[in-house]
Motif scaffolding. Structure first.
Motif, PDB file in Angstrom:
ATOM      1  N   SER A   1       0.830  -1.205   0.000  1.00 15.60           N
ATOM      2  CA  SER A   1       0.000   0.000   0.000  1.00 15.60           C
ATOM      3  C   SER A   1       0.863   1.253   0.000  1.00 15.60           C
ATOM      4  CB  SER A   1      -0.932  -0.001   1.210  1.00 15.60           C
ATOM      5  OG  SER A   1      -1.808  -1.109   1.179  1.00 15.60           O
ATOM      6  N   SER A   2       1.869   1.262   0.835  1.00 13.02           N
ATOM      7  CA  SER A   2       2.726   2.450   0.929  1.00 13.02           C
ATOM      8  C   SER A   2       3.538   2.665  -0.340  1.00 13.02           C
ATOM      9  CB  SER A   2       3.660   2.325   2.137  1.00 13.02           C
ATOM     10  OG  SER A   2       2.932   2.357   3.351  1.00 13.02           O
ATOM     11  N   ARG A   3       3.830   1.597  -1.078  1.00 14.91           N
ATOM     12  CA  ARG A   3       4.561   1.755  -2.345  1.00 14.91           C
ATOM     13  C   ARG A   3       3.776   2.670  -3.284  1.00 14.91           C
ATOM     14  NH1 ARG A   3       8.606  -1.154  -5.248  1.00 14.91           N
ATOM     15  NH2 ARG A   3       8.900  -0.044  -7.219  1.00 14.91           N
TER      16      ARG A   3
ATOM     17  N   ASN B   1       8.350   3.960   1.334  1.00 10.81           N
ATOM     18  CA  ASN B   1       7.453   2.901   1.772  1.00 10.81           C
ATOM     19  C   ASN B   1       8.177   1.813   2.572  1.00 10.81           C
ATOM     20  OD1 ASN B   1       8.655   1.866  -0.804  1.00 10.81           O
ATOM     21  ND2 ASN B   1       7.300   0.124  -0.395  1.00 10.81           N
ATOM     22  N   ARG B   2       9.511   1.709   2.403  1.00  6.95           N
ATOM     23  CA  ARG B   2      10.267   0.681   3.132  1.00  6.95           C
ATOM     24  C   ARG B   2      10.956   1.230   4.377  1.00  6.95           C
ATOM     25  NH1 ARG B   2      13.076  -2.544  -2.021  1.00  6.95           N
ATOM     26  NH2 ARG B   2      11.120  -2.855  -3.185  1.00  6.95           N
TER      27      ARG B   2
ATOM     28  N   VAL C   1      -8.042   1.968   6.286  1.00  6.79           N
ATOM     29  CA  VAL C   1      -8.769   1.059   5.390  1.00  6.79           C
ATOM     30  C   VAL C   1      -7.838   0.296   4.459  1.00  6.79           C
ATOM     31  CG1 VAL C   1     -10.963   2.256   5.447  1.00  6.79           C
ATOM     32  CG2 VAL C   1      -9.208   3.058   3.897  1.00  6.79           C
ATOM     33  N   ALA C   2      -6.758   0.938   4.028  1.00 10.13           N
ATOM     34  CA  ALA C   2      -5.902   0.328   3.015  1.00 10.13           C
ATOM     35  C   ALA C   2      -5.018  -0.767   3.583  1.00 10.13           C
ATOM     36  CB  ALA C   2      -5.033   1.390   2.340  1.00 10.13           C
TER      37      ALA C   2
ATOM     38  N   CYS D   1     -17.251   1.466  -1.302  1.00  4.51           N
ATOM     39  CA  CYS D   1     -15.826   1.668  -1.028  1.00  4.51           C
ATOM     40  C   CYS D   1     -15.047   1.859  -2.326  1.00  4.51           C
ATOM     41  CB  CYS D   1     -15.268   0.470  -0.276  1.00  4.51           C
ATOM     42  SG  CYS D   1     -13.480   0.515  -0.047  1.00  4.51           S
ATOM     43  N   PRO D   2     -14.417   3.017  -2.528  1.00  2.00           N
ATOM     44  CA  PRO D   2     -13.688   3.267  -3.773  1.00  2.00           C
ATOM     45  C   PRO D   2     -12.358   2.535  -3.841  1.00  2.00           C
ATOM     46  CG  PRO D   2     -13.419   5.124  -2.306  1.00  2.00           C
ATOM     47  CD  PRO D   2     -14.372   4.181  -1.629  1.00  2.00           C
ATOM     48  N   GLY D   3     -11.847   2.051  -2.714  1.00  2.00           N
ATOM     49  CA  GLY D   3     -10.555   1.383  -2.710  1.00  2.00           C
ATOM     50  C   GLY D   3     -10.642  -0.122  -2.891  1.00  2.00           C
ATOM     51  N   ARG D   4     -11.847  -0.638  -3.165  1.00  2.00           N
ATOM     52  CA  ARG D   4     -12.015  -2.090  -3.228  1.00  2.00           C
ATOM     53  C   ARG D   4     -11.254  -2.709  -4.400  1.00  2.00           C
ATOM     54  NH1 ARG D   4     -16.508   0.400  -5.225  1.00  2.00           N
ATOM     55  NH2 ARG D   4     -17.505  -0.431  -7.114  1.00  2.00           N
ATOM     56  N   PHE D   5     -11.118  -1.999  -5.512  1.00  2.00           N
ATOM     57  CA  PHE D   5     -10.387  -2.542  -6.659  1.00  2.00           C
ATOM     58  C   PHE D   5      -8.907  -2.695  -6.318  1.00  2.00           C
ATOM     59  CE2 PHE D   5     -14.028  -0.154  -8.272  1.00  2.00           C
ATOM     60  CZ  PHE D   5     -14.661  -1.119  -9.043  1.00  2.00           C
ATOM     61  N   PHE D   6      -8.343  -1.664  -5.711  1.00  2.00           N
ATOM     62  CA  PHE D   6      -6.944  -1.702  -5.304  1.00  2.00           C
ATOM     63  C   PHE D   6      -6.719  -2.832  -4.302  1.00  2.00           C
ATOM     64  CE2 PHE D   6      -3.550  -0.083  -2.423  1.00  2.00           C
ATOM     65  CZ  PHE D   6      -2.508  -0.099  -3.329  1.00  2.00           C
ATOM     66  N   ALA D   7      -7.613  -2.959  -3.317  1.00  2.00           N
ATOM     67  CA  ALA D   7      -7.493  -4.024  -2.323  1.00  2.00           C
ATOM     68  C   ALA D   7      -7.564  -5.397  -2.982  1.00  2.00           C
ATOM     69  CB  ALA D   7      -8.591  -3.890  -1.274  1.00  2.00           C
ATOM     70  N   GLY D   8      -8.461  -5.537  -3.976  1.00  2.00           N
ATOM     71  CA  GLY D   8      -8.581  -6.815  -4.663  1.00  2.00           C
ATOM     72  C   GLY D   8      -7.309  -7.231  -5.375  1.00  2.00           C
TER      73      GLY D   8
END
Length: 523
Positions: free
Chosen positions: A198-200, A208-209, A315-316, A466-473
């Motif tokens: 997610s942080s990337r 992110n690291r 959420v992410a 939820c707009p972030g569901r695609f990214f989470a998937g």
């Protein structure tokens, strides 16, 4: 106010007087009568102080199909609205049904930061038709459009991070020739994998690291929720003062300060580059999307950008980790699904003849998509969706009036297990939705990210989905693909599926449970 400050106050009459005046002011405010109306004829199920309301939600869902019922959840009772009214409420704007204020009030956002300036949980609309809601700015909405719109471009970065994250957190384990398996604390391990991925995308490489950044993004949510729980043990009148005595709330502010120090030089460098070079190629990360789409001073406000990043982690990272942990627990509890899932991965990779995953190849993983959706059907992160606070008296079509100030929700957990929607609804069928999609006309239905099915409401519906569901998937599928192709996984001998922690309306996978891992051959 920490201990040294308290000692200083006791030695300083002026400071002590200021504190007493503040305390008196809040006392007067909270002792004044409120005008919040009470909803009539909404039966209360469960009792205040109950550890969880899972049984109450099941009972109410099955008993009150056409009317509301109330569960006395901690800090704010919640009125549960039947799904039949979803079409009436799903598109109502923030100034009528507010998600932002519901979260902020329930988790004391004024002190914990949760629910304040939340740019990824409001409804999202395209700029040309954007209808800004209370507390929402243009960048709140457009940044979410950017995240979903750019998924195709960021898949390479995600896959690069999958390789690093898995090697760092799982690594090279004993293989098939070695009888020993390695027990790994699943939730802890997955949370670090998801945080790196997610942080990337949200802050880019190499930040992110950075261990300080990862510690802040992982801790912000946990300490925010713990801090709000502790603060609620005190009367409201004491919240402005007692916040300073709660370590978790102090930690939240420290996380934001740590993050601000790390993001500030990045923002300064980019502002200089954009001024000097008209052809400057902007990075595709959340930092840049917020800068580009904010109005006024927000795009240059490091504190605003940092707090937004921390809120994204709520959420992410943690919700995605919970969903993925439940899926892995279900795999090892139903090991008969592992080989078919693995065969699908190998077949799709062979068909595409590519070493990297694309949107098209991931879309072919129908068995995996179905399995994750079925896992979520049984064990979503929360049993209630469409959590909102009524900003006005809201009248439903059957005449029920939801008074201003009422917290509402829909019993998504009970709805997903309703036998009217799914055959053998109480039985786990990992490929249930793959079989449904195979029927004529269902090709694009019953997907993990679908929100148009009345039977599964965990992502929300309408403009509030939820707009972030695609990214989470994509994150979940990329990580599961790497794990299944490179490792064997199982439960310890004689162990049953780890039991969830049921709390309030939440379903939390056991954070202490371990899963056994070992390398598959020499891949």
């Amino acid at each position: 106010m920490d201990a040294p400050l308290l000692q200083a106050a006791l030695r300083s009459p002026e400071l002590l007087s200021s504190i007493l005046v503040l305390l008196a002011a809040y006392t007067i405010r909270f002792l004044l009568p409120t005008r919040t109306k009470k909803l009539d004829n909404s039966p209360v199920l469960g009792a205040p102080g109950d550890a969880d309301f899972h049984a109450a939600l099941d009972e109410g869902y099955n008993k009150y199909k056409d009317s509301t019922f109330t569960i006395p959840t901690a800090h704010h009772s919640m009125v549960i609205v039947p799904p039949r009214f979803l079409d009436e409420i799903k598109a109502l704007p923030e100034n009528i049904l507010s998600f932002q204020k519901q979260v902020s009030e329930r988790f004391l956002g004024r002190y914990t930061g949760l629910g304040v300036n939340d740019t990824l949980v409001h409804s999202v609309k395209v700029r040309s038709t954007l209808s800004l809601t209370v507390g929402q700015t243009t960048d709140d909405a457009i940044s979410k459009v950017d995240l979903t719109k750019n998924i195709g471009y960021i898949l390479n970065d995600l896959q690069d991070e999958v390789n690093y994250a898995v090697e760092k957190n799982i690594g090279n384990l004993p293989g098939l020739t070695d009888p020993d398996w390695t027990p790994l604390p699943l939730y802890h391990m997955l949370s670090h994998l998801v945080a790196l991925l997610s942080s990337r995308i949200f802050v880019g490489y190499p930040l992110n690291r950075n261990e300080t950044w990862l510690r802040a993004t992982l801790g912000y949510t946990l300490d925010g929720f713990k801090g709000s729980d502790k603060l609620w043990t005190y009367p409201r009148v004491l919240h402005p003062i007692m916040q300073y005595f709660i370590p978790e709330i102090r930690n939240v502010h420290k996380y934001i300060a740590d993050g601000r120090r790390l993001i500030d030089p990045i923002m300064k460098e980019r502002r200089v580059a954009m001024r000097k070079d008209p052809n400057y190629e902007k990075p595709s990360d959340m930092i840049q999307w917020i800068i580009d789409n904010s109005d006024g001073k927000n795009g240059e406000d490091t504190n605003y950008v940092t707090q937004t990043q921390m809120l994204i982690s709520v959420v992410a990272i943690h919700t995605t980790t919970m969903t993925m942990a439940q899926a892995v627990f279900d795999m090892v509890a139903h090991p008969e699904y592992i080989e078919p899932l693995r065969e699908e991965l190998e077949r799709v990779k062979a068909e595409d003849s590519k070493d990297t995953w694309t949107k098209a190849s991931i879309a072919k993983l129908r068995k995996m998509d179905s399995f994750i959706k079925e896992s979520q059907r049984f064990r979503p992160p929360g049993l209630v969706t469409m959590n909102r606070k009524c900003e006005i008296d809201l009248k439903l079509s059957n005449g029920i009036i939801l008074p201003k100030g009422t917290h509402i929700g829909v019993a998504a957990g009970a709805n997903a297990l309703d036998p009217d929607f799914n055959e053998n609804a109480s039985e786990f069928d990992g490929f249930r939705f793959e079989k449904l999609r195979a029927r004529s006309g269902n090709d694009n239905k019953y997907q993990f990210v679908s929100t148009n099915n009345a039977d599964q409401l965990h992502w929300g519906v309408g403009t509030h989905a939820c707009p972030g569901r695609f990214f989470a998937g994509y994150e979940i599928k990329l990580l599961l693909a790497r794990i299944l192709l490179n490792y064997d996984i199982k439960l310890q001998s004689g162990m049953e599926r780890p039991k969830d922690i049921a709390r309030d309306i939440r379903v939390v996978p056991n954070p202490m449970a371990e899963v056994l891992f070992r390398n598959r051959n020499a891949q």
